[in-house]
Every structure is written in C-alpha cells, then in structure tokens.
Motif scaffolding. Structure first.
Motif, PDB file in Angstrom:
ATOM      1  N   CYS A  44     -14.433 -19.734  18.303  1.00 36.48           N
ATOM      2  CA  CYS A  44     -15.856 -19.456  18.561  1.00 36.48           C
ATOM      3  C   CYS A  44     -16.117 -17.946  18.509  1.00 36.48           C
ATOM      4  O   CYS A  44     -15.548 -17.184  19.279  1.00 36.48           O
ATOM      5  CB  CYS A  44     -16.269 -20.012  19.921  1.00 36.48           C
ATOM      6  SG  CYS A  44     -17.966 -19.562  20.345  1.00 36.48           S
ATOM      7  N   ALA A  46     -18.621 -16.311  19.493  1.00 33.41           N
ATOM      8  CA  ALA A  46     -19.386 -15.817  20.637  1.00 33.41           C
ATOM      9  C   ALA A  46     -18.639 -15.977  21.956  1.00 33.41           C
ATOM     10  O   ALA A  46     -19.185 -15.678  23.014  1.00 33.41           O
ATOM     11  CB  ALA A  46     -20.724 -16.556  20.717  1.00 33.41           C
ATOM     12  N   THR A  69     -19.396 -23.799  14.016  1.00 33.57           N
ATOM     13  CA  THR A  69     -17.954 -23.709  13.771  1.00 33.57           C
ATOM     14  C   THR A  69     -17.164 -24.682  14.641  1.00 33.57           C
ATOM     15  O   THR A  69     -16.273 -25.395  14.157  1.00 33.57           O
ATOM     16  CB  THR A  69     -17.455 -22.273  14.025  1.00 33.57           C
ATOM     17  OG1 THR A  69     -18.147 -21.396  13.153  1.00 33.57           O
ATOM     18  CG2 THR A  69     -15.954 -22.161  13.810  1.00 33.57           C
ATOM     19  N   TRP A  81     -22.153 -31.984  20.231  1.00 37.01           N
ATOM     20  CA  TRP A  81     -22.886 -30.735  19.976  1.00 37.01           C
ATOM     21  C   TRP A  81     -24.157 -31.087  19.213  1.00 37.01           C
ATOM     22  O   TRP A  81     -24.125 -31.862  18.255  1.00 37.01           O
ATOM     23  CB  TRP A  81     -22.029 -29.785  19.133  1.00 37.01           C
ATOM     24  CG  TRP A  81     -22.569 -28.397  18.997  1.00 37.01           C
ATOM     25  CD1 TRP A  81     -22.145 -27.302  19.688  1.00 37.01           C
ATOM     26  CD2 TRP A  81     -23.607 -27.930  18.132  1.00 37.01           C
ATOM     27  NE1 TRP A  81     -22.857 -26.189  19.304  1.00 37.01           N
ATOM     28  CE2 TRP A  81     -23.768 -26.548  18.347  1.00 37.01           C
ATOM     29  CE3 TRP A  81     -24.441 -28.548  17.194  1.00 37.01           C
ATOM     30  CZ2 TRP A  81     -24.714 -25.779  17.672  1.00 37.01           C
ATOM     31  CZ3 TRP A  81     -25.382 -27.779  16.526  1.00 37.01           C
ATOM     32  CH2 TRP A  81     -25.504 -26.413  16.768  1.00 37.01           C
TER      33      TRP A  81
HETATM   34  S1  SF4 Z   1     -21.828 -23.344  17.554  1.00 36.74           S
HETATM   35 FE1  SF4 Z   1     -19.822 -23.511  18.546  1.00 36.74          FE
HETATM   36  S2  SF4 Z   1     -18.562 -21.966  17.541  1.00 36.74           S
HETATM   37 FE2  SF4 Z   1     -20.691 -21.443  17.072  1.00 36.74          FE
HETATM   38  S3  SF4 Z   1     -21.295 -20.014  18.668  1.00 36.74           S
HETATM   39 FE3  SF4 Z   1     -21.900 -22.041  19.383  1.00 36.74          FE
HETATM   40  S4  SF4 Z   1     -20.187 -22.741  20.628  1.00 36.74           S
HETATM   41 FE4  SF4 Z   1     -19.433 -21.021  19.380  1.00 36.74          FE
END
Ligand code: SF4
Length: 95
Positions: A44, A46, A69, A81
């Motif tokens: 990740c 971030a 990602t 997600w």
């Molecule tokens: S989508 Fe997943 S990999 Fe991308 S910033 Fe957010 S938590 Fe991190």
C-alpha cells in the motif's frame, strides 16, 4: 518554485471518512493464512495497513488513495474493498 516530495504531495490530500460504513474490511485469519496481510502491508503506497500489537492488520481508512492495489493483490475472500459512497473518500489536492 519548490519541488515537493511525494510525501509532501500526499499530505495535501484530504479524506472524508464514512464512520458508519468503512470501505475496507480485512478478513483477518484468512488474510494472515494466505499471506495477503503481509502483501497489502508492504504494497500500500499510503501505508493504510500495518501490524497491530495483537497481530491483526490495522487499517487507517483515512489515508486511502483509492488506487486499488490492495484489492488487486489480495487473495479471494481476504479483503472487501469498495469506493466510498457519496461525498466520502479522498480529495486530491495540489500541495
Ligand atoms: S486502495 Fe488499497 S493499496 Fe491503494 S491506498 Fe487504498 S488501501 Fe492502500
């Protein structure tokens, strides 16, 4: 004009957090057993994910850049997600 570092540019972003509906759910045991936990923590950009003191994966939703990602590298069933709904989520800003 000063050239900003990546860290400085990322720090300029804002995130409106949906307290009632997190956009990331880690299924802890399966994520650890498959190696997904270690992969998303490492990948990740971030640093949303980290190891908590109890060995679980901690999730700092407010830093998510919505790049996808983690979802791309997670094993099936280890991670839920979705994009934050409505007015929530990241707002990209120029530093
Ligand atoms: S989508 Fe997943 S990999 Fe991308 S910033 Fe957010 S938590 Fe991190």
């Amino acid at each position: 004009m000063k050239t900003l570092t990546v860290t400085e540019r990322l720090a300029a972003n804002r995130f409106v957090l949906d307290e009632e509906q997190p956009h990331i759910v880690v299924h802890q045991e399966l994520a650890k057993a498959t190696g997904t936990a270690a992969r998303i923590i490492a990948a990740c950009p971030a640093k949303v994910y980290s190891w908590a003191a109890d060995g679980s994966v901690a999730v700092e939703y407010a830093a998510c850049l919505e790049c996808g990602t983690c979802l791309a590298i997670a094993d099936p069933g280890t991670l839920e997600w979705h994009y934050p709904s409505g007015p929530y989520g990241v707002q990209f800003r120029e530093g």
